[in-house]
Design a protein around this motif. Structure first.
Motif, PDB file in Angstrom:
ATOM      1  N   PHE A 150       0.850  -1.193   0.000  1.00  0.00           N
ATOM      2  CA  PHE A 150       0.000   0.000   0.000  1.00  0.00           C
ATOM      3  C   PHE A 150       0.888   1.248   0.000  1.00  0.00           C
ATOM      4  O   PHE A 150       1.947   1.267   0.650  1.00  0.00           O
ATOM      5  CB  PHE A 150      -0.881   0.040   1.244  1.00  0.00           C
ATOM      6  N   THR A 151       0.417   2.288  -0.665  1.00  0.00           N
ATOM      7  CA  THR A 151       1.121   3.561  -0.691  1.00  0.00           C
ATOM      8  C   THR A 151       0.141   4.692  -0.442  1.00  0.00           C
ATOM      9  O   THR A 151      -0.850   4.823  -1.156  1.00  0.00           O
ATOM     10  CB  THR A 151       1.811   3.785  -2.048  1.00  0.00           C
ATOM     11  N   ILE A 152       0.443   5.505   0.560  1.00  0.00           N
ATOM     12  CA  ILE A 152      -0.386   6.687   0.846  1.00  0.00           C
ATOM     13  C   ILE A 152       0.263   7.905   0.219  1.00  0.00           C
ATOM     14  O   ILE A 152       1.495   8.020   0.178  1.00  0.00           O
ATOM     15  CB  ILE A 152      -0.584   6.874   2.372  1.00  0.00           C
ATOM     16  N   SER A 153      -0.581   8.804  -0.289  1.00  0.00           N
ATOM     17  CA  SER A 153      -0.076  10.056  -0.866  1.00  0.00           C
ATOM     18  C   SER A 153      -1.146  11.113  -0.707  1.00  0.00           C
ATOM     19  O   SER A 153      -2.294  10.811  -0.379  1.00  0.00           O
ATOM     20  CB  SER A 153       0.296   9.864  -2.341  1.00  0.00           C
ATOM     21  N   ARG A 154      -0.753  12.363  -0.949  1.00  0.00           N
ATOM     22  CA  ARG A 154      -1.707  13.461  -0.833  1.00  0.00           C
ATOM     23  C   ARG A 154      -1.470  14.474  -1.929  1.00  0.00           C
ATOM     24  O   ARG A 154      -0.336  14.621  -2.428  1.00  0.00           O
ATOM     25  CB  ARG A 154      -1.610  14.127   0.547  1.00  0.00           C
ATOM     26  N   ASP A 155      -2.547  15.187  -2.273  1.00  0.00           N
ATOM     27  CA  ASP A 155      -2.499  16.281  -3.236  1.00  0.00           C
ATOM     28  C   ASP A 155      -3.125  17.483  -2.534  1.00  0.00           C
ATOM     29  O   ASP A 155      -4.360  17.567  -2.424  1.00  0.00           O
ATOM     30  CB  ASP A 155      -3.252  15.912  -4.514  1.00  0.00           C
ATOM     31  N   ASN A 156      -2.290  18.376  -2.038  1.00  0.00           N
ATOM     32  CA  ASN A 156      -2.809  19.516  -1.280  1.00  0.00           C
ATOM     33  C   ASN A 156      -3.630  20.460  -2.150  1.00  0.00           C
ATOM     34  O   ASN A 156      -4.527  21.145  -1.646  1.00  0.00           O
ATOM     35  CB  ASN A 156      -1.651  20.275  -0.620  1.00  0.00           C
ATOM     36  N   ALA A 157      -3.331  20.506  -3.436  1.00  0.00           N
ATOM     37  CA  ALA A 157      -4.094  21.382  -4.332  1.00  0.00           C
ATOM     38  C   ALA A 157      -5.534  20.886  -4.503  1.00  0.00           C
ATOM     39  O   ALA A 157      -6.435  21.682  -4.782  1.00  0.00           O
ATOM     40  CB  ALA A 157      -3.411  21.466  -5.690  1.00  0.00           C
ATOM     41  N   LYS A 158      -5.724  19.587  -4.327  1.00  0.00           N
ATOM     42  CA  LYS A 158      -7.052  18.999  -4.477  1.00  0.00           C
ATOM     43  C   LYS A 158      -7.691  18.622  -3.147  1.00  0.00           C
ATOM     44  O   LYS A 158      -8.779  18.042  -3.123  1.00  0.00           O
ATOM     45  CB  LYS A 158      -6.974  17.762  -5.375  1.00  0.00           C
ATOM     46  N   ASN A 159      -7.012  18.919  -2.045  1.00  0.00           N
ATOM     47  CA  ASN A 159      -7.524  18.551  -0.718  1.00  0.00           C
ATOM     48  C   ASN A 159      -7.891  17.071  -0.653  1.00  0.00           C
ATOM     49  O   ASN A 159      -8.943  16.693  -0.098  1.00  0.00           O
ATOM     50  CB  ASN A 159      -8.748  19.394  -0.348  1.00  0.00           C
ATOM     51  N   THR A 160      -7.019  16.249  -1.209  1.00  0.00           N
ATOM     52  CA  THR A 160      -7.327  14.830  -1.336  1.00  0.00           C
ATOM     53  C   THR A 160      -6.140  13.968  -0.884  1.00  0.00           C
ATOM     54  O   THR A 160      -4.984  14.294  -1.178  1.00  0.00           O
ATOM     55  CB  THR A 160      -7.701  14.479  -2.786  1.00  0.00           C
ATOM     56  N   VAL A 161      -6.460  12.882  -0.207  1.00  0.00           N
ATOM     57  CA  VAL A 161      -5.459  11.894   0.163  1.00  0.00           C
ATOM     58  C   VAL A 161      -5.839  10.577  -0.514  1.00  0.00           C
ATOM     59  O   VAL A 161      -7.024  10.277  -0.687  1.00  0.00           O
ATOM     60  CB  VAL A 161      -5.352  11.731   1.695  1.00  0.00           C
ATOM     61  N   TYR A 162      -4.829   9.821  -0.912  1.00  0.00           N
ATOM     62  CA  TYR A 162      -5.041   8.585  -1.656  1.00  0.00           C
ATOM     63  C   TYR A 162      -4.424   7.399  -0.916  1.00  0.00           C
ATOM     64  O   TYR A 162      -3.478   7.555  -0.143  1.00  0.00           O
ATOM     65  CB  TYR A 162      -4.406   8.681  -3.046  1.00  0.00           C
ATOM     66  N   LEU A 163      -4.950   6.236  -1.202  1.00  0.00           N
ATOM     67  CA  LEU A 163      -4.332   5.003  -0.743  1.00  0.00           C
ATOM     68  C   LEU A 163      -4.315   4.030  -1.924  1.00  0.00           C
ATOM     69  O   LEU A 163      -5.366   3.521  -2.314  1.00  0.00           O
ATOM     70  CB  LEU A 163      -5.075   4.383   0.438  1.00  0.00           C
ATOM     71  N   GLN A 164      -3.142   3.834  -2.493  1.00  0.00           N
ATOM     72  CA  GLN A 164      -2.977   2.863  -3.567  1.00  0.00           C
ATOM     73  C   GLN A 164      -2.725   1.505  -2.938  1.00  0.00           C
ATOM     74  O   GLN A 164      -1.759   1.336  -2.181  1.00  0.00           O
ATOM     75  CB  GLN A 164      -1.815   3.253  -4.468  1.00  0.00           C
ATOM     76  N   MET A 165      -3.591   0.556  -3.248  1.00  0.00           N
ATOM     77  CA  MET A 165      -3.504  -0.776  -2.646  1.00  0.00           C
ATOM     78  C   MET A 165      -3.232  -1.795  -3.740  1.00  0.00           C
ATOM     79  O   MET A 165      -4.059  -1.984  -4.641  1.00  0.00           O
ATOM     80  CB  MET A 165      -4.799  -1.113  -1.913  1.00  0.00           C
ATOM     81  N   ASN A 166      -2.086  -2.440  -3.658  1.00  0.00           N
ATOM     82  CA  ASN A 166      -1.694  -3.467  -4.615  1.00  0.00           C
ATOM     83  C   ASN A 166      -1.560  -4.813  -3.918  1.00  0.00           C
ATOM     84  O   ASN A 166      -1.476  -4.877  -2.695  1.00  0.00           O
ATOM     85  CB  ASN A 166      -0.364  -3.089  -5.277  1.00  0.00           C
TER      86      ASN A 166
END
Length: 117
Positions: A67-83
């Motif tokens: 799993f990889t967590i990331s964020r995009d502050n310009a979009k006010n969004t956090v992601y979780l890529q799950m492989n």
């Protein structure tokens, strides 16, 4: 009122991938550490991963390397890529926002992830 909305959950076969998103509104996003937690049926909610405002990440041993967590502050969004998903990853996944100075935190309603053949 702060709002966190998760999306991207669903049914996936073992070994598959999903990408969860959590969109935040009415929040000064860059002041928050963002996290993902999960709760499987009959179990307590557990921490999965966090990313600070400086994009420093940390994740649980059970998901490390998958799993990889990331964020995009310009979009006010956090992601979780799950492989490489496993049946034991089946749970409701929750997004959490934690203010880095004040004692304030917020939860999203959760999104279901089911890993099954």
């Amino acid at each position: 009122q702060v709002q966190l909305i998760e999306s991207g959950g669903g049914l996936v076969q073992p070994g598959g991938s999903l990408r969860l998103s959590c969109a935040a509104s009415r929040i000064f996003f860059s002041m928050y550490t963002m996290g993902w937690y999960r709760q499987a049926p009959g179990k307590q909610r557990e921490w999965v991963a966090t990313v600070t405002s400086a994009s420093v990440t940390n994740d649980a041993d059970s998901v490390k390397g998958r799993f990889t967590i990331s964020r995009d502050n310009a979009k006010n969004t956090v992601y979780l890529q799950m492989n490489s998903l496993k049946p034991e990853d089946t749970a409701v996944y929750y997004c959490k926002a934690m203010h880095e100075v004040k004692l304030a935190s917020y939860w999203g309603p959760g999104t279901q992830v089911t890993v099954s053949s």
